[in-house]
Design a protein around this motif. Structure first.
Motif, short mmCIF file in Angstrom:
data_model
loop_
_atom_site.label_atom_id
_atom_site.label_comp_id
_atom_site.label_asym_id
_atom_site.label_seq_id
_atom_site.Cartn_x
_atom_site.Cartn_y
_atom_site.Cartn_z
N SER A 1 0.86 -1.18 0.00
CA SER A 1 0.00 0.00 0.00
C SER A 1 0.90 1.23 0.00
O SER A 1 1.79 1.35 0.85
N THR A 2 0.68 2.14 -0.94
CA THR A 2 1.51 3.36 -0.99
C THR A 2 1.30 4.16 0.31
O THR A 2 2.21 4.82 0.81
N GLN B 1 -1.60 -2.50 -5.99
CA GLN B 1 -1.34 -2.66 -4.56
C GLN B 1 -1.90 -4.01 -4.12
O GLN B 1 -3.01 -4.38 -4.52
N GLY C 1 -4.29 -2.56 -0.75
CA GLY C 1 -4.81 -1.20 -0.77
C GLY C 1 -5.91 -1.05 0.28
O GLY C 1 -6.74 -1.94 0.44
N LYS C 2 -5.85 0.08 1.00
CA LYS C 2 -6.80 0.27 2.11
C LYS C 2 -7.67 1.52 1.91
O LYS C 2 -7.20 2.56 1.47
N GLY C 3 -8.95 1.39 2.28
CA GLY C 3 -9.84 2.53 2.34
C GLY C 3 -10.00 2.95 3.79
O GLY C 3 -9.20 2.56 4.64
N ARG C 4 -11.05 3.72 4.06
CA ARG C 4 -11.28 4.12 5.44
C ARG C 4 -11.66 2.90 6.28
O ARG C 4 -12.13 1.91 5.76
N TRP D 1 -9.25 -1.55 -0.58
CA TRP D 1 -9.35 -0.75 -1.81
C TRP D 1 -8.86 -1.61 -2.96
O TRP D 1 -7.69 -1.99 -3.01
N PHE E 1 -1.94 6.34 -5.50
CA PHE E 1 -0.80 7.12 -5.01
C PHE E 1 -1.10 7.80 -3.68
O PHE E 1 -2.25 8.02 -3.30
N SER E 2 0.01 8.09 -2.97
CA SER E 2 -0.08 8.77 -1.68
C SER E 2 1.01 9.83 -1.65
O SER E 2 2.03 9.70 -2.32
N ASP F 1 -15.29 10.81 -1.14
CA ASP F 1 -15.32 10.03 -2.38
C ASP F 1 -15.72 10.90 -3.58
O ASP F 1 -16.35 11.94 -3.40
N LYS G 1 -18.72 4.99 -7.82
CA LYS G 1 -17.48 5.56 -7.27
C LYS G 1 -16.34 5.43 -8.27
O LYS G 1 -16.04 4.34 -8.75
N GLY H 1 -11.47 7.37 -4.51
CA GLY H 1 -11.60 7.46 -3.05
C GLY H 1 -10.39 8.16 -2.47
O GLY H 1 -9.28 8.02 -2.99
N ILE I 1 -4.83 8.58 -2.66
CA ILE I 1 -5.89 8.69 -3.67
C ILE I 1 -5.90 7.43 -4.54
O ILE I 1 -4.85 7.01 -5.05
C1 BTN Z 1 -11.76 5.26 0.51
O1 BTN Z 1 -12.59 5.52 -0.36
O2 BTN Z 1 -12.05 4.71 1.58
C2 BTN Z 1 -10.35 5.71 0.31
C3 BTN Z 1 -9.58 4.86 -0.66
C4 BTN Z 1 -8.13 5.28 -0.76
C5 BTN Z 1 -7.31 4.37 -1.64
C6 BTN Z 1 -5.92 4.91 -1.86
S1 BTN Z 1 -5.07 4.03 -3.17
C7 BTN Z 1 -3.56 4.80 -2.73
C8 BTN Z 1 -3.51 4.79 -1.21
N1 BTN Z 1 -3.01 3.52 -0.72
C9 BTN Z 1 -3.92 2.86 -0.01
O3 BTN Z 1 -3.75 1.75 0.52
N2 BTN Z 1 -5.06 3.57 0.05
C10 BTN Z 1 -4.97 4.83 -0.67
#
Ligand code: BTN
Ligand code: ATP
Length: 232
Positions: free
Chosen positions: A13-14, A34, A37-40, A45, A54-55, A95, A102, A105, A119
């Motif tokens: 995850s970035t 990723q 990848g994680k969301g809230r 994700w 990207f972060s 979002d 969507k 995010g 993002i």
């Molecule tokens: C959401 O809608 O909950 C937020 C999603 C965010 C995803 C981005 S992808 C780049 C960065 N790395 C992650 O693991 N998450 C964020």
């Protein structure tokens, strides 16, 4: 604003890479895919090839009111997509939607003395896994065009630089009306899911970026947190 950029083929995850490392403000990490990848709230994700993940790091001293950042960042993504002819709306608080689905995010997290903004933007995906089939959309699915992800990233970073600098200098009020104009579910009956659900008509946002709902008990202002907005 973004002097350092690292583009990885694959990472967990970035967001995690930047939170765990010690990188200067303005550092951007991008990945083609990723694995985690994680969301809230730790939600997953979906980060398959074709999207942009990207972060970047912001210095805490530059952005004290970090609760408003998801809206400023989401607005920048929305403004950028609109500039390409992809009509979008902002789903408070984090979002971006296109055609009721969507497309992007935003995740803003504080980690020691820095802020990490993540993002996820669906760019060239032709399809999504079954569970997102009816709720996700990509730029390609929205417009029928394929995009150069390097160009998408550099243009999006330009929109972000401009808006984050304006936000730092002028504050949230410089964005309030423009964000309000783009809110998803405006004038519709919605429910905010949190500890206590709140039902009301979504009328807009206030000068702090709080959501304004006209409820049976009068106008209520709701601060962003780990809350979910749904149509009632
Ligand atoms: C959401 O809608 O909950 C937020 C999603 C965010 C995803 C981005 S992808 C780049 C960065 N790395 C992650 O693991 N998450 C964020
Ligand atoms: P809310 O923000 O209202 O709580 P949400 O379901 O959008 O609702 P978020 O934490 O903002 O929750 O985003 C994570 C969710 O986004 C995941 O649970 C999944 O439903 C959805 N999702 C995951 N990957 C993608 C993707 N690439 N494109 C669109 N949606 C995705």
């Amino acid at each position: 604003m973004f002097p350092y950029l690292v583009w990885l083929r694959e990472t967990d995850s970035t967001q995690r890479r930047l939170k765990e490392g010690n990188y200067p403000c303005g550092t951007v990490f991008v990945a083609d895919r990723q694995k985690e990848g994680k969301g809230r709230k730790g939600r997953r994700w979906e980060s398959q090839e074709g999207g942009l993940y990207f972060s970047f790091v912001l210095c805490e001293e530059d952005f004290r009111d970090y609760a408003q950042l998801p809206l400023i960042v989401g607005f920048s993504v929305s403004e950028y997509l609109d500039s390409l002819g992809i009509r979008t709306a902002i789903k408070w608080p984090n979002d971006v939607y296109s055609r009721g689905r969507k497309i992007s995010g935003v995740l803003v997290e504080k980690s020691s003395n820095k802020i990490v903004v993540g993002i996820g933007l669906n760019v060239n995906q032709d399809s999504f896994p079954k569970e997102l089939e009816n709720s996700a959309i990509s730029m390609k699915l929205a417009s029928g065009k394929e995009y150069d992800r390097k160009r998408v990233l550099t243009s999006l970073l330009d929109f972000l630089s401009k808006n984050l600098n304006d936000y730092r200098e002028k504050g949230f009020t410089a964005f309030k009306e423009r964000i309000e104009d783009k809110l998803l579910f405006k004038e519709e009956e919605v429910v905010i899911l949190g500890e206590e659900p709140v039902v009301g008509i979504l009328v807009g946002i206030d000068d702090n970026g709080h959501l304004l709902l006209q409820t049976s008990e009068g106008l209520k202002s709701i601060a962003a947190g780990d809350l979910s907005l749904r149509l009632y």
